[in-house]
Design an enzyme around this catalytic site. Structure first.
Site, PDB file in Angstrom:
ATOM      1  N   HIS A 452       0.900  -1.362   0.155  1.00 11.51           N
ATOM      2  CA  HIS A 452      -0.139   0.107   0.014  1.00 11.51           C
ATOM      3  C   HIS A 452       0.737   1.299   0.007  1.00 11.51           C
ATOM      4  CE1 HIS A 452      -3.393   2.411   1.360  1.00 11.51           C
ATOM      5  NE2 HIS A 452      -2.583   3.274   1.829  1.00 11.51           N
ATOM      6  N   GLU A 453       1.665   1.308   1.017  1.00 11.98           N
ATOM      7  CA  GLU A 453       2.550   2.473   1.122  1.00 11.98           C
ATOM      8  C   GLU A 453       3.418   2.876  -0.152  1.00 11.98           C
ATOM      9  OE1 GLU A 453       1.795   4.799   3.060  1.00 11.98           O
ATOM     10  OE2 GLU A 453       0.610   3.698   4.413  1.00 11.98           O
ATOM     11  N   HIS A 456       1.835   4.611  -2.837  1.00  9.74           N
ATOM     12  CA  HIS A 456       1.834   6.173  -2.664  1.00  9.74           C
ATOM     13  C   HIS A 456       3.274   6.678  -3.265  1.00  9.74           C
ATOM     14  CE1 HIS A 456      -1.703   6.573  -0.336  1.00  9.74           C
ATOM     15  NE2 HIS A 456      -1.176   6.068   0.701  1.00  9.74           N
ATOM     16  N   HIS A 459       2.781   6.867  -6.909  1.00  9.74           N
ATOM     17  CA  HIS A 459       1.981   8.025  -7.429  1.00  9.74           C
ATOM     18  C   HIS A 459       3.000   9.302  -7.095  1.00  9.74           C
ATOM     19  CE1 HIS A 459      -2.495   9.437  -6.709  1.00  9.74           C
ATOM     20  NE2 HIS A 459      -1.814   9.836  -7.822  1.00  9.74           N
ATOM     21  N   GLU A 481      -5.964   7.701  -1.203  1.00  8.06           N
ATOM     22  CA  GLU A 481      -5.752   6.252  -1.043  1.00  8.06           C
ATOM     23  C   GLU A 481      -6.042   5.156  -2.074  1.00  8.06           C
ATOM     24  OE1 GLU A 481      -3.842   5.684   1.536  1.00  8.06           O
ATOM     25  OE2 GLU A 481      -4.232   7.655   2.418  1.00  8.06           O
ATOM     26  N   TYR A 595     -10.702   6.904   3.636  1.00  6.71           N
ATOM     27  CA  TYR A 595     -10.134   5.613   3.562  1.00  6.71           C
ATOM     28  C   TYR A 595     -11.023   4.461   2.683  1.00  6.71           C
ATOM     29  CZ  TYR A 595      -5.717   6.584   5.692  1.00  6.71           C
ATOM     30  OH  TYR A 595      -4.334   7.145   5.978  1.00  6.71           O
TER      31      TYR A 595
END
Length: 665
Positions: A452-453, A456, A459, A481, A595
């Protein structure tokens, strides 16, 4: 520039004096640029002499924050963290003040009225519209006394937010127990705990750091200790942070009132995909009705394991027990197949295939700690280095206490048309530490967090936005998110997991049968977990809704937390103050619902990959072009619609929770 010549910023040699000098230099240059913008005659005003220097100001402040203020989150030296906190506050206060500068508002309005720029490029027009909107939202159409009060309030919020987060990161508490009371926890976990001398034997310190806290709550057989640790975590920084939070909520309500919004929630959602608190509340209420039967079924199953009882500090433990007994899935057995280095190899392989880049270790990290790694991102097609990132993955005293991705330098078109400024980001996390007997072995939930992180990071670093205003994750808070939540799905695909997992002793890949059991057990407790997220979202909105605006009296945050707690399905744990450690109440204030809201988009986007069949590199390239590269240059819901080629649907989101999309709410 070749990777070997791209020397990173030397964090390792930064002193407290460097922080102060670097911050002051950035502010001085930004102030000079404000003067240059103001000096342009209206007749000659254009994008190049108004918007471009505004973007340059943002870049100066972002880079100063990334080089100096960021050290408040990660520096090992307390004095350096102190200087970085001061620098961060100075930068954020200056940036807040820019939103109240009359000369900038005047310049932007003049640009808006300049006939020669009515046909400006779409991204520049969006930049101008957003800047004008922000000045309006800062009260620039009000009288000077109201504007002055608004500026004071917003600058006070900056200081409160920094203090709130700092109190959480620097708060330390623990339980200290004998080895005998660690029954249920494996040697690998126990060996990673710090110890203190005791009478005749060492005593083990279980802290509130995630690698200590979550496995203990999930696996320790001693229910009294689980309750004690749970309560300590729910009282994190309470004495200092409850007053800070309640003051901040009052200030936000006053700001909304001055600007003639019904509430802070109305003010914040105006610029998000949801657009209004009413849509948010409808979404959360509908979702709660859909999830409630699943949560009640979850609770009934857990109580059946435990003689009819399940307190709030028990649900994680009983859920793990259910996974072991009914699905034959043990979290620590699974972790044996996820040594950190193997997970990173798999993560890189998946995301390289997905986006068409390579992640190359950089030998000159110059990072803030010896454990931190630095990487170049190289485009496979062109060979060009397009960005960089740091990885800081294990907890340290005083460090940021959760997992997050930080923009240290944003991507944007370089001044004068000289190429593109390479983005630089950092992932900071608190994953399980290595021990003398074993490498860092990640729980599967930590693997999901890492995927998940790092989403980012993609992105932030694969952006191609022209202006920093729209670079990377500079999108609506309730969309930010979605790209990362979409990428969590790779952690549940058997063909993906088999490709990179390896047992840390034997080297064997994870057995297919174990993966199938993991997938089957995925939604054990999903109803309870989702109701908790709905509770956090409802709590955040209640703190910032019309009720909180009131008549100026301080809001009792404990009373609101208690009133809404039945949403979770558990009685309120008296004498706790969870909200004091709820760091999202600064930054995600009136936005924590994002979220859940953005997961709807993330799960729907994954359907394109599922339909094409993984690894689906052609869909991955479309994802890079259509979601990652644009950043905030278009509204998030429009990006999703174009990527899907249809109207978005919540069906995939509901199925992922184990619910029937066709069931009435």
């Amino acid at each position: 520039m070749d990777p070997e010549h791209a020397v990173p910023f030397d964090y390792a040699s930064v002193s407290a004096g460097d922080v102060e000098a670097g911050v002051d230099s950035a502010i001085a240059r930004a102030e000079a640029l404000v003067g240059e913008i103001a000096a342009v005659p209206d007749a000659g005003r254009g994008v190049e002499n108004t918007l471009h220097p505004l973007d340059e100001i943002s870049d100066l402040l972002t880079q100063a924050g990334g080089r100096y203020g960021f050290l408040s989150q990660v520096a090992a030296d307390a004095a350096l963290r102190e200087a970085a906190h001061a620098g961060e506050e100075k930068l954020d206060t200056f940036a807040t003040g820019l939103g109240f500068r009359e000369e900038l508002d005047t310049a932007l309005r003049a640009l808006d009225g300049a006939s020669q720029d009515r046909a400006m490029a779409p991204e520049a027009a969006r930049f101008l519209d957003f800047e004008l909107r922000d000045f309006r939202r800062n009260g620039m159409r009000l009288g000077k006394p109201e504007r002055s009060r608004l500026q004071d309030l917003k600058e006070r919020l900056v200081r409160l937010g920094i203090a709130f987060r700092r109190n959480i990161d620097e708060y330390e508490d623990a339980i200290v127990v004998s080895r005998a009371r660690l029954d249920g926890l494996p040697d690998a976990y126990i060996d990673g705990l710090s110890t203190e001398p005791g009478e005749g034997e060492a005593r083990y310190r279980v802290s509130l750091d995630y690698p200590d806290l979550i496995p203990f709550l999930e696996n320790a057989h001693d229910g009294a200790l689980r309750e004690e640790l749970f309560r300590k975590n729910h009282n994190k920084a309470a004495e200092a942070n409850v007053p800070i939070l309640e003051e901040a909520i009052g200030l936000r309500a006053e700001i909304a009132s001055i600007l003639d919004y019904p509430s802070w929630a109305d003010y914040r959602t105006e610029v998000r995909v949801a657009r209004s608190p009413g849509f948010v509340l409808d979404f959360l209420t509908d979702l709660e009705a859909r999830v409630r039967p699943k949560a009640e079924s979850d609770l009934a199953a857990l109580r059946a394991l435990n003689g009819g009882e399940c307190d709030i500090w028990d649900w994680r433990y009983l859920t793990q027990r259910l996974r072991r007994e009914q699905y034959d899935v043990d979290a620590f057995e699974v972790a044996e197949y996820f040594p950190l280095d193997a997970v990173l190899e798999g993560l890189f392989a998946v995301y390289e295939g997905l986006t068409g880049v390579r992640f190359l270790p950089h030998p000159q990290a110059g990072a803030w700690h010896p454990d931190v790694r630095f990487f170049d991102i190289e485009d496979q097609a062109s060979g060009e280095v397009v960005g960089h990132f740091y990885m800081d993955l294990h907890p340290r005293p005083g460090e940021f206490g959760h997992a997050a991705a930080f923009t240290l330098q944003g991507g944007r078109a370089a001044p004068g048309g000289e190429g593109y400024q390479r983005p630089v980001s950092a992932i900071v996390a608190n994953f399980t530490k290595p021990t003398p007997a074993a490498p860092s072995l990640l729980q599967h939930s930590e693997v999901v967090t890492l995927f998940h992180e790092f989403g980012h990071i993609l992105h932030q670093t694969l952006t191609r936005a022209r202006y920093l205003r729209f670079s990377g994750t500079s999108v609506e808070r309730d969309f930010v998110e979605a790209p990362s939540q979409m990428l969590e799905h790779w952690c549940w695909q058997p063909e993906v997991l088999r490709g990179f997992t390896r047992h840390h002793r034997t080297g064997d890949p994870i057995p297919e049968a174990l993966v199938r059991r993991m997938v089957a057990a995925k939604n054990a407790g999903s109803g309870i977990a989702t109701l908790r997220q709905i509770y956090f979202s409802r709590l955040d909105m209640a703190y910032h809704g019309p009720r909180a605006a009131g008549d100026g009296a301080a809001l009792d945050t404990d009373a609101v937390a208690r009133e809404l707690h039945p949403i979770t399905g558990f009685p309120f744990p008296e004498e706790t103050h969870f909200q004091a450690g709820f760091g999202h109440l600064f930054g995600y204030d009136a936005g924590y619902y994002g979220y859940l809201w953005s997961k709807v988009s993330g799960d729907d986007m994954f359907t394109r990959f599922a339909e094409a069949g993984l690894p689906a590199p052609e869909v991955g390239r479309a994802y890079r072009r259509g979601i990652l590269e644009p950043g905030g240059t278009r509204d998030g819901d429009a990006l999703v619609r174009d990527f899907l080629g249809r109207e978005p649907s919540p069906a995939a989101f509901l199925r992922d929770l184990g619910l029937d999309p066709e069931a009435p709410s």
